[in-house]
Design a protein around this motif. Structure first.
Motif, mmCIF file in Angstrom:
data_model
loop_
_atom_site.group_PDB
_atom_site.id
_atom_site.type_symbol
_atom_site.label_atom_id
_atom_site.label_comp_id
_atom_site.label_asym_id
_atom_site.label_seq_id
_atom_site.Cartn_x
_atom_site.Cartn_y
_atom_site.Cartn_z
ATOM 1 N N PRO A 1 -48.162 49.074 -1.797
ATOM 2 C CA PRO A 1 -47.717 51.171 -2.220
ATOM 3 C C PRO A 1 -48.711 51.327 -2.102
ATOM 4 N N ASN A 2 -50.174 50.414 -1.987
ATOM 5 C CA ASN A 2 -51.304 50.356 -1.918
ATOM 6 C C ASN A 2 -52.241 50.766 -0.406
ATOM 7 N N MET A 3 -51.579 50.428 0.191
ATOM 8 C CA MET A 3 -52.263 49.454 1.305
ATOM 9 C C MET A 3 -51.042 50.092 2.486
ATOM 10 N N PRO A 4 -51.795 50.651 3.950
ATOM 11 C CA PRO A 4 -51.805 51.421 4.649
ATOM 12 C C PRO A 4 -50.665 50.030 6.057
ATOM 13 N N ILE A 5 -50.082 50.426 6.118
ATOM 14 C CA ILE A 5 -49.054 49.309 6.991
ATOM 15 C C ILE A 5 -49.049 49.685 8.736
ATOM 16 N N ALA A 6 -49.623 48.738 9.608
ATOM 17 C CA ALA A 6 -49.209 48.990 10.701
ATOM 18 C C ALA A 6 -48.123 49.295 11.110
ATOM 19 N N THR A 7 -47.593 50.104 11.747
ATOM 20 C CA THR A 7 -46.039 49.722 13.023
ATOM 21 C C THR A 7 -45.428 48.616 13.642
ATOM 22 N N SER A 8 -46.826 47.310 13.907
ATOM 23 C CA SER A 8 -46.359 46.471 14.047
ATOM 24 C C SER A 8 -46.340 44.982 12.726
ATOM 25 N N LEU A 9 -46.978 45.338 12.102
ATOM 26 C CA LEU A 9 -46.560 44.825 11.039
ATOM 27 C C LEU A 9 -45.793 44.939 10.504
ATOM 28 N N ALA B 1 -60.486 48.421 18.293
ATOM 29 C CA ALA B 1 -61.118 48.478 19.852
ATOM 30 C C ALA B 1 -60.356 48.157 20.768
ATOM 31 N N GLU B 2 -58.965 48.303 20.644
ATOM 32 C CA GLU B 2 -58.211 47.839 21.139
ATOM 33 C C GLU B 2 -57.540 49.401 21.448
ATOM 34 N N GLY B 3 -57.911 50.277 21.258
ATOM 35 C CA GLY B 3 -57.458 51.259 20.816
ATOM 36 C C GLY B 3 -56.794 52.312 19.581
ATOM 37 N N GLU B 4 -56.672 53.551 19.673
ATOM 38 C CA GLU B 4 -55.392 53.840 18.515
ATOM 39 C C GLU B 4 -54.237 53.198 17.871
ATOM 40 N N ILE B 5 -53.583 53.245 16.847
ATOM 41 C CA ILE B 5 -53.018 52.561 16.112
ATOM 42 C C ILE B 5 -52.007 53.671 14.976
ATOM 43 N N ASN B 6 -50.814 53.333 14.884
ATOM 44 C CA ASN B 6 -50.388 54.493 13.874
ATOM 45 C C ASN B 6 -50.069 53.374 12.266
ATOM 46 N N THR B 7 -50.844 53.766 11.275
ATOM 47 C CA THR B 7 -50.405 52.853 10.452
ATOM 48 C C THR B 7 -49.904 54.366 9.569
ATOM 49 N N TYR B 8 -48.957 53.162 7.705
ATOM 50 C CA TYR B 8 -48.116 53.993 7.564
ATOM 51 C C TYR B 8 -48.421 53.856 5.912
ATOM 52 N N LYS C 1 -42.514 42.202 9.874
ATOM 53 C CA LYS C 1 -41.134 42.040 8.270
ATOM 54 C C LYS C 1 -40.363 42.514 8.379
ATOM 55 N N THR C 2 -39.403 43.198 9.242
ATOM 56 C CA THR C 2 -38.437 44.270 9.137
ATOM 57 C C THR C 2 -37.675 43.330 9.944
ATOM 58 N N GLY C 3 -37.717 42.747 10.554
ATOM 59 C CA GLY C 3 -37.214 41.922 11.912
ATOM 60 C C GLY C 3 -36.818 43.348 12.974
ATOM 61 N N LEU C 4 -36.897 43.905 12.997
ATOM 62 C CA LEU C 4 -36.540 45.333 14.101
ATOM 63 C C LEU C 4 -37.608 45.668 15.003
ATOM 64 N N SER C 5 -37.380 46.151 16.251
ATOM 65 C CA SER C 5 -38.013 45.850 17.477
ATOM 66 C C SER C 5 -39.667 46.603 16.841
ATOM 67 N N LEU C 6 -40.545 47.190 18.000
ATOM 68 C CA LEU C 6 -41.227 47.719 17.978
ATOM 69 C C LEU C 6 -40.936 50.013 18.047
ATOM 70 N N GLY C 7 -39.742 49.489 18.810
ATOM 71 C CA GLY C 7 -39.479 51.075 19.467
ATOM 72 C C GLY C 7 -38.821 51.654 18.148
ATOM 73 N N GLU C 8 -37.466 50.669 17.912
ATOM 74 C CA GLU C 8 -36.773 51.327 17.225
ATOM 75 C C GLU C 8 -37.754 50.990 15.233
ATOM 76 N N THR C 9 -38.663 50.770 15.495
ATOM 77 C CA THR C 9 -39.739 51.108 14.116
ATOM 78 C C THR C 9 -40.390 52.654 14.504
ATOM 79 N N ASP C 10 -40.898 52.112 15.430
ATOM 80 C CA ASP C 10 -41.681 54.459 15.468
ATOM 81 C C ASP C 10 -40.301 55.439 15.219
ATOM 82 N N ARG C 11 -38.923 54.976 15.909
ATOM 83 C CA ARG C 11 -38.592 55.283 15.528
ATOM 84 C C ARG C 11 -37.788 56.157 14.264
#
Length: 278
Positions: free
Chosen positions: A193-201, A234-241, A205-215
């Motif tokens: 609850p108190n931490m932004p989480i990257a799409t990749s993580l 450094a690698e570019g912009e990433i989405n966190t939630y 953790k959920t076993g979904l593909s990156l594309g599914e996770t984004d959708r």
């Protein structure tokens, strides 16, 4: 009828005291009590004696006790640390739950159960629930030591149907939570609850593909269940939630969990709509 007379009659009746008995305890005639309750007002010097005999404050004889108590409670909570305020407020909720049973004989025994986390010797292994259901409303409370919440609703006699959104809107909400993959994501991000989480993580953790996770995360954010933040690396912009704390999803999931439980441990229950106790 004067406010004082009305309050005297109300409190006297609730305590099962007759006009004659009250008169004897105060030191006045039955006729005097009857006169007060029909619109008269007792002499000012009698008010402390009347409040003592009835076991209430003088403020309550003027119908002001509820307002005074509510104001004092709000001020007390304002002066506490946030953690202490929530703990104290939950104890007040438990007092409300016990009080709505309207049984003075259980108050002393049950009040300590929540405050002392002493539901039972095996309370760490069980979930306990208190349910009070009357024609005037209902209240529900979960009193497991590490997972407590409270719900109170005063009913208006016409049910809740007229106050709910249209059927199709509600169906879409339930369909949202019925999606197994979306619920899996919510379980994970709500565990952080108190931490932004990257799409990749989230994907890992959920076993979904990156594309599914984004959708799915797009759908979750569109329904105000999480907040998206773009972080530059450094690698570019990433989405966190992040978990959206003001979301109504949390109480919904709590109550859905109670519906899903197969081994409920009712700790306290009262049901009077058909004149029976459960």
């Amino acid at each position: 009828m004067s406010v004082i007379g009305e309050q005297i009659k109300k409190i006297r009746t609730e305590k099962g005291i007759t006009q004659e008995q009250l008169g004897e305890l105060i030191g006045v005639t039955t006729q005097a009590v009857s006169r007060w309750e029909r619109g008269g007002t007792p002499d000012a010097e009698l008010l402390p004696r009347i409040s003592d005999v009835l076991g209430v404050s003088t403020d309550s004889l003027f119908g002001r006790e509820e307002q005074s108590y509510s104001l004092a409670l709000a001020r007390r909570l304002c002066c506490m640390s946030q953690e202490d305020a929530f703990r104290y407020a939950l104890n007040i909720c438990w007092a409300i739950e016990i009080g709505l049973m309207r049984d003075l004989s259980i108050v002393d025994d049950f009040m300590g159960k929540l405050i002392d986390d002493s539901v039972s010797a095996d309370s760490k292994r069980n979930d306990y629930f208190a349910k009070i259901i009357h024609d005037s409303g209902l209240s529900l409370m979960r009193i497991s030591p590490d997972f407590k919440h409270f719900f109170l609703m005063q009913e208006n006699g016409s049910g809740i149907g007229s106050h709910l959104s249209d059927f199709e809107s509600l169906r879409r909400v339930f369909a949202l939570f019925a999606d197994e993959k979306l619920l899996r994501i919510l379980f994970y991000i709500y565990s952080m609850p108190n931490m932004p989480i990257a799409t990749s993580l989230i994907s890992k953790k959920t076993g979904l593909s990156l594309g599914e996770t984004d959708r799915y995360m797009k759908k979750i954010c569109e329904n105000n269940l999480a907040v998206q933040t773009i972080v530059a690396t450094a690698e570019g912009e990433i989405n966190t939630y992040s978990f959206r704390k003001e979301s109504f999803a949390v109480p919904m999931l709590c109550f859905a969990d109670e519906i899903a439980k197969k081994d409920l441990r009712p700790f306290l229950g009262c049901y009077d709509r058909k004149g029976k106790l459960i």
